[in-house]
Every structure is written in structure tokens, then in C-alpha cells.
Scaffold this active site. Sequence first.
Site, PDB file in Angstrom:
ATOM      1  N   GLU A 142     -46.924  -6.031 -47.281  1.00  0.00           N
ATOM      2  CA  GLU A 142     -47.105  -6.363 -45.858  1.00  0.00           C
ATOM      3  C   GLU A 142     -46.049  -7.302 -45.284  1.00  0.00           C
ATOM      4  O   GLU A 142     -46.377  -8.294 -44.637  1.00  0.00           O
ATOM      5  CB  GLU A 142     -48.513  -6.939 -45.640  1.00  0.00           C
ATOM      6  CG  GLU A 142     -49.598  -5.973 -46.108  1.00  0.00           C
ATOM      7  CD  GLU A 142     -51.019  -6.502 -45.893  1.00  0.00           C
ATOM      8  OE1 GLU A 142     -51.176  -7.673 -45.498  1.00  0.00           O
ATOM      9  OE2 GLU A 142     -51.954  -5.732 -46.115  1.00  0.00           O
ATOM     10  N   GLU A 198     -54.360   2.558 -51.051  1.00  0.00           N
ATOM     11  CA  GLU A 198     -55.645   1.899 -50.724  1.00  0.00           C
ATOM     12  C   GLU A 198     -56.476   2.772 -49.792  1.00  0.00           C
ATOM     13  O   GLU A 198     -56.940   2.331 -48.750  1.00  0.00           O
ATOM     14  CB  GLU A 198     -55.385   0.528 -50.076  1.00  0.00           C
ATOM     15  CG  GLU A 198     -54.499  -0.364 -50.915  1.00  0.00           C
ATOM     16  CD  GLU A 198     -54.233  -1.740 -50.282  1.00  0.00           C
ATOM     17  OE1 GLU A 198     -54.930  -2.107 -49.318  1.00  0.00           O
ATOM     18  OE2 GLU A 198     -53.314  -2.433 -50.763  1.00  0.00           O
TER      19      GLU A 198
HETATM   20  C1  XIL Z   1     -58.860  -6.888 -49.811  1.00  0.00           C
HETATM   21  C2  XIL Z   1     -59.965  -6.814 -50.833  1.00  0.00           C
HETATM   22  O1  XIL Z   1     -60.441  -5.487 -50.863  1.00  0.00           O
HETATM   23  C3  XIL Z   1     -61.076  -7.758 -50.469  1.00  0.00           C
HETATM   24  O2  XIL Z   1     -62.058  -7.809 -51.492  1.00  0.00           O
HETATM   25  C4  XIL Z   1     -60.518  -9.164 -50.233  1.00  0.00           C
HETATM   26  O3  XIL Z   1     -61.535 -10.022 -49.782  1.00  0.00           O
HETATM   27  C5  XIL Z   1     -59.399  -9.126 -49.225  1.00  0.00           C
HETATM   28  O4  XIL Z   1     -58.411  -8.206 -49.644  1.00  0.00           O
HETATM   29  N1  XIL Z   1     -54.635  -4.699 -47.934  1.00  0.00           N
HETATM   30  C6  XIL Z   1     -54.395  -5.071 -49.228  1.00  0.00           C
HETATM   31  C7  XIL Z   1     -55.507  -5.462 -50.109  1.00  0.00           C
HETATM   32  O5  XIL Z   1     -53.244  -4.978 -49.668  1.00  0.00           O
HETATM   33  O6  XIL Z   1     -55.154  -6.437 -51.039  1.00  0.00           O
HETATM   34  C8  XIL Z   1     -56.720  -5.910 -49.334  1.00  0.00           C
HETATM   35  O7  XIL Z   1     -57.779  -6.088 -50.247  1.00  0.00           O
HETATM   36  C9  XIL Z   1     -57.068  -4.923 -48.265  1.00  0.00           C
HETATM   37  C10 XIL Z   1     -55.925  -4.778 -47.280  1.00  0.00           C
END
Ligand code: XIL
Length: 537
Positions: A160, A265
Site C-alpha cells: 500500500e 486478499e
Molecule cells: C486486516 C486483517 O484482516 C484484520 O484482521 C486486521 O485487523 C487489519 O488488517 N489489506 C491488507 C491486510 O493488506 O493486511 C488487511 O488485513 C486487510 C487490508
Amino acid sequence: MKQTTQLLLLSCLTLGAFTGNLHSQAPFTLQEGYRSAFHIGVALNSRTYVEQNARLNQIVRDHFSLVVAENDFKWQALQPRQDQFNFNNADAMMTLAESQGKRVHGHVLVWHSQTPDWVFQNASGGDLTRDQLIERMQTHIRTVMTRYKGRVQSWDVVNEAFEDNGSLRNSPWRRIIGDDYLEIAFRTAHEVDPDAILVYNDYGWASDAKRQAIVAMANDFRQRGVPIHGLGIQGHWQLNYPSQAKVDQILTDAASTGLWVMVTELDIDVLPAAWEYTGADISTLFEYQEELDPYTDGLPGGVSLEQAQRYRSVFDIFLKHQASLYTITFWGVTDRDSWLNNFPVRGRTNHPMLFDRDGNAKPAFFELLEIAPDAKAPVSLNTDAPQLIPLHRFHRRANNSHFFTANPDEYQTLASFPPGGPWEYQGVSHYVAANHTHITHPVYRLFNRISGAHFYTANREEMLGVLGHPARIFSYEGIAFYTLLSPEPGSQPVHRFYAPPTGSHFFTISEAEKNQLQGSMSSDQLDYDGVAWFAYP
Ligand code: XIL
């Protein structure tokens, strides 16, 4: 009333139109179904590898070939205080992954979120110098990657780094080190493990400016020999956003760099978008409002099918791009585990994944099996013996229909009616299995909203056909139990009849009863469908 009759008729037509063998469709696992195309990955939380939840572990073992820790490889988990590393949970995840022969993706080395404040600060709370922060970043990358060298095959090195408008995010990393912090991170990671696939990961690829900026960075890195090997598309998507055409374009553009493309994701949010209601800045959490949380009692069948269709459409596009895709990774195993229950509004009941809160496969899962290119593999890798449980039979006096259940609570409820009440208990119909093994296969239970009857089928195609009927007569209730799809020693065929007057089905393992019914009932009263499955008397 007229409409009801019409719909009932429709439901008969739907079922009647099915001409295949009722028990021929052996499902298979997701990872096997996509083996020739890409890895099917999943993000795990500590419920899986610390609590060792049996249901979750079984799903992971069967369906996924790659795992990633949802939180336990992040900086705040691995190095909460300077030079105090805590690998307990990360090691537990590695143990689970290695015992099941999974690939591992590491998430994440350098990010602005879930990174403690001390990382950027000196002893008096001010900013570090550029050199000091580079040093901390390198120490972290070296320590973590050295520990898992050769065991974690790919890493999100930076997460990011870009804004939606394509400029670099002014995170503490950039503010203190400068624009070259990304390339320093990639070079450092490559020094530690030259075999690891190094990935830049981000969300928001639907923004043209952002996507072009990421692609430009990747091309620049390749040209200058900065080691980068993959682009991660997070894929936190909604039912209608981004459009199919946009998803296609995102994959095309990412693949144009010549790097591995990864969907890192994936989840499909089904709840109303918070910002459409508040019209506010999306960088913060939104306040809970009931209208933002409409599915607390479960996902309505229609939405569930819409989601299944959406998953299927994006997978069609993934398959088209399979030559450049390394993995499609889901951000969670079940709906219960999804981070989208708490983002961007806390405390909602979201349903973004392929498995529901109890770990039952949802229609989306079956859609993905349906289009899987390598459809020949067997179902479950579990060679345990089937655990036999009774399937109870009840007669409903009011309309002369039958109800079957293997669920102990349902059995108790119906059996507790007094003699002469609405339900007459007729004993155990036959024995089915409680577990999914290499010889037992799921029997799906659907609810007919018009007739109020429950319908069981072991045939995935039939289930999908029935659920997909435009009249939306049936809703999906889940896997009810497991049965044999082919005969095993001691088993017998279970016969299925359809009763048009009540829109319900009848099952019997008794050859004598089957013959007696066929001899005495006309087919507009009770129609023989064929062998539903094999089971034990
Ligand atoms: C999220 C997790 O799923 C949660 O459990 C945590 O509280 C916050 O982070 N983008 C990403 C991930 O790269 O690391 C994030 O994961 C979701 C958005």
C-alpha cells in the site's frame, strides 16, 4: 393462490427437467480443481493454527494449496518492541503449513499500518534520521526472512505505498527515507533470500491513476534491475464493483509487466457500502447503523446466489489470465473469520467468503467447483471411516408428506410432539455419515419456500440447477449429512420419489416399500426419481 400453484408447478418442472443420474456427480477439492491454473490460497488466523479448530483445519487441508497469516507476520506481531521478536504464532502457522504441505506467502515486511510507532521514532519521540530508519527496516527484513528462508516462497515486501491518485503515499517510510524506500526494501529482501518471489501488494487497482503508477514502478524496477517478481492485487471487492471489464483490465495491465500476478486478499463484500449512506471520508471507520447491517440472521438466498455468480464471473476472468497468475488467495476461511465483519463498520454480520459461519460450503463454492478446469480429482483426502448416524423419518399428518432429518435437535423437537400430534415418528429410515471422507460425499439440503418442504440431493449439478432457477423457489440450507455415491460392502441404494401434490420428496432404502409404492400410487401422486445415494439399512 393461483401464483402458488404456478410456482409449485415450476418447481416440479425444475426438478423434472433433471435427467442425469441422481448420485453421479462426485465433487472435488478446490485446490485440485485449479491445480493446472494457479494456487488457491487462504489467509489464516490463530483459530486455525493456535486453537487448532478441527473444522477450519479440514477445510484448509482439503481446499487450499497456499496459506498466508492474516496478521501474525505483520511488524506489530513479529517485533512489537525494538529488537524483541516474537515468532510464536508465526511459527505455529509454519508448523501447520508444513505439516499439510502448503506453500506459504509472507505478509508483510514494510507497511504503514499495524507497525508500531516506535519504529519511526528516536528515544525522545522525534523522527529518526533516514539512515537510522533504513537500518531498522533492514534489520527487520533480515531477521524475519532469514528465519523463514526457503520455507516461505513469496513475500509481500511493500504494501500500500500508493494513493488513489497515483502519487506515493506520504507514510513515515516515505517521509523519513524518501521515495527510494521501496527499492531499498526489495534489494534487501533479495539479498537475504534470492529464491523468494518478491511482491508489491496494494488495493484500489480500479483507479486508473493508481494502477498506472504501480505498473510504471514495476517497469522501472525491472529496467533498472531492482529485484521485484510479483504484483499483488488485494481484491477486496463488492458484488458489482469493480466491473467485470475493470477486473479484466487490472489483470491485463498487471500481467503486461511480465511479473507474476497474484490476487492476494480476495473477498466479496455483500453489505451496503457505508460511504453511500454517510457520504463521508472513507479513510476512517464508520458508525454502526442498522440499515448497514441487513443480514444478521443469515444471507438471503438471492444475495447468496448473486455472490456465487459474482465469484464465478471473476474466476472466469482469472482463468483467462491463468498464464500469468500465481495464486488466487482468499482473505479468510469462513464468514465468521472475515475482517469485513469489522471494516469499514465495526460489529456487522458480513458474508464475504466461500464458507459460512459453521464452515459449510456456500453456493459460491459450488460455482467455483463447477468451472474448475481440472475436474477429475477425488473429493476428500480424509481416509477415516464414515461415522454412521441415523436419518429419522417423520410423517406429517396434515398433508400426508414426509420429513427426514439427521439433525439431533430437529429430531428431538419433532419427536417431542404428543402421540396423535402433527408429526408421527416412523423410525430410522437408514444410516448416513456425519463426516466427509474419501467415500462419503455431501448431501445438500434446500428449502422450498413455496411448499415449505426440505429437499435433499447428493447431486451438485441438480442443486445448482434448482438454486439457479429464476423463480428463486429454493434457498440453500447447507450440507445436511454425507452419503456414499457408489456401493460399499453392506450398503444399499436409497430410492427417491417426488410427490407433486405436496412438492416434497420421499426416500426409502426398502426395496419392498419402493415396489409397493410403485405398484399402488399413480405418478401424479408419487413419481419415482431413481437412486438418490447409497447408505446403510
Ligand atoms: C486486516 C486483517 O484482516 C484484520 O484482521 C486486521 O485487523 C487489519 O488488517 N489489506 C491488507 C491486510 O493488506 O493486511 C488487511 O488485513 C486487510 C487490508
